[in-house]
Design a protein around this motif. Sequence first.
Motif, PDB file in Angstrom:
ATOM      1  N   VAL A  66      -6.583  -3.107  -3.915  1.00 12.94           N
ATOM      2  CA  VAL A  66      -6.363  -1.798  -4.521  1.00 12.94           C
ATOM      3  C   VAL A  66      -7.077  -1.786  -5.863  1.00 12.94           C
TER       4      VAL A  66
ATOM      5  N   THR B 213       0.889   3.968  -3.125  1.00  9.07           N
ATOM      6  CA  THR B 213       0.305   5.284  -2.871  1.00  9.07           C
ATOM      7  C   THR B 213       1.336   6.407  -2.878  1.00  9.07           C
ATOM      8  N   ASN B 214       2.587   6.088  -3.138  1.00 13.20           N
ATOM      9  CA  ASN B 214       3.638   7.112  -3.162  1.00 13.20           C
ATOM     10  C   ASN B 214       4.041   7.496  -4.585  1.00 13.20           C
TER      11      ASN B 214
ATOM     12  N   LYS C  43      -6.800   3.936  -6.775  1.00 14.04           N
ATOM     13  CA  LYS C  43      -7.038   4.272  -5.368  1.00 14.04           C
ATOM     14  C   LYS C  43      -7.099   3.008  -4.531  1.00 14.04           C
ATOM     15  N   LEU C  44      -7.057   3.212  -3.233  1.00 10.71           N
ATOM     16  CA  LEU C  44      -7.221   2.108  -2.301  1.00 10.71           C
ATOM     17  C   LEU C  44      -8.688   1.741  -2.227  1.00 10.71           C
TER      18      LEU C  44
ATOM     19  N   ARG D 266       0.848  -1.206   0.000  1.00 11.33           N
ATOM     20  CA  ARG D 266       0.000   0.000   0.000  1.00 11.33           C
ATOM     21  C   ARG D 266       0.881   1.253   0.000  1.00 11.33           C
TER      22      ARG D 266
END
Length: 80
Positions: free
Chosen positions: A47, A12-13, A38-39, A8
């Motif tokens: 995801v 997300t980075n 997106k999550l 995750r």
Amino acid sequence: MSKVSILRTILTNGVSVFKCNFIKQNGEKREMICKFEKLHTTCENLVIVYDLQKDQFRNINLETLIDLTIDRKKMSFQTL
């Protein structure tokens, strides 16, 4: 840190397009080139990605993720 937490964080980075291999629900291995969207809001293991080959949204279960390739750098997660 768990495998799901690590993945995750990676996704997300600022990751845009990546290639991944994972095991589908039916047990088949699947390779996909996709874009992180997106999550998942109800399941922390999922995801939401956009499959660039099929032009459709897909869910990836991070528990069954085998590897990711981002900017030609492959990261294997089978042993985590």
